[in-house]
Design an enzyme around this catalytic site. Structure first.
Site, PDB file in Angstrom:
ATOM      1  N   GLU A  69       0.841  -1.201   0.000  1.00  8.13           N
ATOM      2  CA  GLU A  69       0.000   0.000   0.000  1.00  8.13           C
ATOM      3  C   GLU A  69       0.870   1.243   0.000  1.00  8.13           C
ATOM      4  O   GLU A  69       0.382   2.335   0.182  1.00  8.13           O
ATOM      5  CB  GLU A  69      -0.987  -0.019   1.159  1.00  8.13           C
ATOM      6  CG  GLU A  69      -0.387  -0.026   2.545  1.00  8.13           C
ATOM      7  CD  GLU A  69      -0.342   1.362   3.179  1.00  8.13           C
ATOM      8  OE1 GLU A  69       0.771   1.894   3.241  1.00  8.13           O
ATOM      9  OE2 GLU A  69      -1.387   1.878   3.600  1.00  8.13           O
ATOM     10  N   CYS A 120      -3.321  -3.977   4.011  1.00 12.42           N
ATOM     11  CA  CYS A 120      -2.273  -4.871   4.528  1.00 12.42           C
ATOM     12  C   CYS A 120      -2.327  -6.277   3.962  1.00 12.42           C
ATOM     13  O   CYS A 120      -1.637  -7.165   4.460  1.00 12.42           O
ATOM     14  CB  CYS A 120      -2.345  -4.930   6.051  1.00 12.42           C
ATOM     15  SG  CYS A 120      -1.957  -3.359   6.832  1.00 12.42           S
ATOM     16  N   HIS A 147      -2.280 -11.428  10.914  1.00 11.13           N
ATOM     17  CA  HIS A 147      -1.802 -10.067  10.654  1.00 11.13           C
ATOM     18  C   HIS A 147      -1.544  -9.367  11.994  1.00 11.13           C
ATOM     19  O   HIS A 147      -2.226  -9.624  12.975  1.00 11.13           O
ATOM     20  CB  HIS A 147      -2.835  -9.289   9.835  1.00 11.13           C
ATOM     21  CG  HIS A 147      -2.470  -7.851   9.657  1.00 11.13           C
ATOM     22  ND1 HIS A 147      -1.260  -7.463   9.135  1.00 11.13           N
ATOM     23  CD2 HIS A 147      -3.134  -6.702   9.965  1.00 11.13           C
ATOM     24  CE1 HIS A 147      -1.203  -6.144   9.119  1.00 11.13           C
ATOM     25  NE2 HIS A 147      -2.321  -5.652   9.614  1.00 11.13           N
TER      26      HIS A 147
END
Ligand SMILES: [Zn+2]
Lengths: 137, 354
Positions: free
Chosen positions: B87, B119, B243
Site C-alpha cells: 500500500e 495490509c 496479521h
C-alpha cells in the site's frame, strides 16, 4: 514521458544488478559497460555478474552535499574491492561515518540513488553495507 | 475455498528484509507529548524505520534476492510471474514488480503486476502465484509482500507503521519444497476501517472501528472457514500467524480462535519491529519457517482494511533443513539495529516540510 536522462535508464539493469565487463582475452573485470578492455585493449568483452561481497579498500566522508542531496546528510563514499579483485566506487549505507573502516567486509545493497524530481523518475542501484550475512557453506 | 490435496504447490524459496533503523515508541510519544500509559495497550516497544534511501521497492528487491538465495535450484530466468503486494508504492502508476524483475534478472517473458489491498496485497500476490503454478501457466512465481508505510505525524498509526517485508518463490511439482500449501480460504466485505484517498499522502482510519468489525471479524471468519473446510481444529496446527497491526490483536485473535499463546508467539514480530502492513503476516511466516520442523502445520491469516482476510494452511517440508541457512533469517535483521530519535526519523521520512 521518458526520463530526462535516457542513458541512466538504459544502464538501469547493470546498475541494479552490479553487472560488470570481463575481458575474455586477459580475464580483467571492471564495472560498467565496455567495448574495449582497459588492461589489454582486446575487444572481446562480455557482461558478467560481479560478486556481491567485498571489503572497503578506501573511503571518504562527504560533508559538502551536492545540490540534489542537500537534505540527505553526510554520507560515506568508498572504493570497494570485490571478492574477485574488481574495484567499485559506491556509497556505504547502514553505517555511521565514524564506524567505517578500511578492510571492513561489505555486501551488495539495493537503494535509491536519486530522483529526477519529486514528479520524475526514481533512480535505483547498488550501494554496499556492512556484511549482514556470511554464507556458511 | 480451495483444498490442495496433492501437496505439490509449495514455497521453494523465502526471504525477508528489515531496515536497520529503529525508533522506540517512547521517542514518538515524547515528540508529541503523549502520555506513554495511553499506548501500553498497543503492546509495541519499538518499530523499524526505513533508511533515508530506502522505499517499498528497495525492500521488495532485498527480500526477493533473499528468497532466490534459498532457492538455488531456481534460475531467475525460470520465474514466469512477479506480483508485489503493497500500500506504499513509491510510484502511484508504474509497478514495483517491473523494477524487481530488472533487479533480479527476470526474463522478458514474465507476468508483472502489483496488488493493493491495504495490509493484504502480499497474500493476494501469493494466491496469484499459487493458482498460476497449479494451472501450469508458470513454472515458478515470485510473490512479494512488502511495505514502507506512511503515517500522519501525530496520529496513533505512527506508533506502529513500519518498514519491512518478505518474498516467496512458489512452484508446483518442481524444485525442493520448503513448505506446501494445503488449503486457502478468503473473506471480504465493504468495511471502511482504514483508507487513503487518491493524491492524499497519509492514510486515515476509523479509530475504534478498526478492531471488532474489521480485524477480528475478518481474521476469525477466514481462519475458521479454512479450518472448517479442511476439517481441522486449532490442535492440528503448530503455529498461527495472524496479521499484526499491533502487539495485542494477534495474541487476542489467536486466543479467541482457540489457539494457545505459545502457537502465536513464534511468528509475532509487531512488538519489536511494528506493522509491516502487507509484509506483516508474511514476515511472521518467515520467522516461523526459520525455526519450524518438517511436518509442522502453520495457519497464516492476513488482514487488509477495507476489508478482507486470506487464510492459508501450510505444512513444512524437508527442504527447510537444506535451505534455512542459505540467506539471513528474520532474527538476523531484528538484531541488526540502530536507534534514531524522532527528529532523525522525521528527516529520513521527509516529514519535515519546508
Ligand atoms: Zn583484457
Amino acid at each position: 514521458m521518458m526520463p530526462k536522462s535516457p542513458r541512466i535508464w538504459q544502464l538501469a539493469e547493470r546498475r541494479y544488478r552490479l553487472l560488470g565487463s570481463r575481458c575474455t582475452a586477459c580475464g580483467k573485470t571492471s564495472v560498467g559497460p565496455r567495448n574495449v578492455c582497459p588492461a589489454c585493449g582486446s575487444e572481446d568483452v562480455e557482461t558478467v555478474q560481479l560478486p556481491s561481497t567485498g571489503t572497503v579498500y578506501s573511503y571518504t566522508v562527504v560533508h559538502a552535499l551536492p545540490a540534489e542531496r542537500e537534505r540527505y546528510g553526510p554520507y560515506i563514499m568508498a572504493i570497494v574491492e570485490l571478492e574477485d579483485g574488481t574495484r567499485v566506487t559506491s556509497e556505504i549505507v547502514d553505517c555511521e561515518p565514524e564506524d567505517v573502516k578500511i578492510g571492513m567486509p561489505v555486501e551488495l545493497a539495493f537503494r535509491v540513488i536519486g530522483q529526477e524530481s519529486e514528479e520524475g523518475i526514481i533512480y535505483y542501484g547498488y550501494k554496499f553495507r556492512p556484511l549482514v550475512f556470511r554464507k556458511t557453506n | 475455498m480451495s483444498v490442495f490435496n496433492d501437496k505439490k504447490t509449495a514455497i521453494v524459496g523465502y526471504g525477508s528484509y528489515i531496515p536497520r533503523y529503529r525508533i522506540k515508541i517512547e521517542s514518538i510519544a515524547h515528540a508529541w507529548g503523549e502520555p506513554l500509559e495511553m499506548l501500553r495497550g498497543l503492546r509495541v516497544q519499538e518499530i523499524s524505520v526505513k533508511g533515508r534511501d530506502e522505499d517499498q521497492v528497495t525492500i521488495a528487491v532485498e527480500a526477493a534476492r533473499n528468497a532466490l538465495r534459498r532457492a538455488p535450484e531456481v534460475s531467475a530466468k525460470e520465474i514466469g510471474a512477479i506480483y508485489s503486494g503493497s500500500e506504499s508504492k513509491p510510484y502511484a502508476v508504474k509497478p514495483t514488480s517491473t523494477i524487481v524483475a530488472a533487479a533480479i534478472g527476470a526474463p522478458l517473458s514474465v507476468r508483472l503486476a502489483d496488488y493493493e489491498f491495504a495490509c493484504k496485497g502480499g497474500t493476494e500476490a501469493i494466491i496469484s502465484c499459487i493458482s498460476q503454478a497449479r494451472s501450469g501457466m508458470i513454472k515458478y512465481g515470485l510473490a512479494i509482500a512488502a511495505d514502507c508505510s506512511q503515517s500522519l505525524p501525530g496520529d496513533v498509526l505512527e506508533y506502529t507503521a513500519s518498514a519491512g517485508g518478505s518474498a516467496f518463490i512458489i512452484g508446483h511439482g518442481s524444485g525442493d519444497p520448503i513448505a506446501y500449501f494445503e488449503g486457502q480460504y478468503s473473506v471480504g466485505t465493504d468495511t471502511p476501517d482504514f483508507w487513503r484517498r487518491d493524491l492524499i499522502k497519509y492514510p486515515r482510519h476509523g479509530g475504534r472501528f478498526t478492531g471488532e468489525p474489521a480485524y477480528f471479524r475478518h481474521v476469525m471468519a477466514a481462519a475458521s472457514g479454512l479450518m472448517r473446510e479442511l476439517n481441522m481444529k486449532p490442535e492440528d496446527f503448530d503455529y498461527i500467524v495472524p496479521h499484526q497491526p499491533n502487539g495485542s490483536f494477534p495474541v487476542e485473535v489467536a486466543k479467541r480462535l482457540g489457539f494457545s499463546e505459545s502457537k502465536v508467539l513464534p511468528g509475532l514480530l509487531s512488538p519489536i519491529v511494528g506493522n509491516f502492513y502487507s509484509g506483516s503476516s508474511p514476515t511472521g511466516l518467515c520467522r516461523v519457517l526459520d525455526q519450524a520442523k518438517p511436518g509442522q502445520r502453520i495457519l497464516l491469516v492476513s488482514f487488509g482494511s477495507g476489508a478482507g482476510s486470506d487464510a492459508f494452511s501450510i505444512v513444512v517440508a524437508d527442504g527447510i533443513e537444506r535451505k534455512r541457512d542459505l540467506a539471513p533469517k528474520v532474527e538476523d535483521y531484528v538484531e541488526r539495529k540502530k536507534y534514531v530519535d524522532y527528529s532523525v526519523y522525521a528527516r529520513f521520512w521527509g516529514k519535515i516540510a519546508f
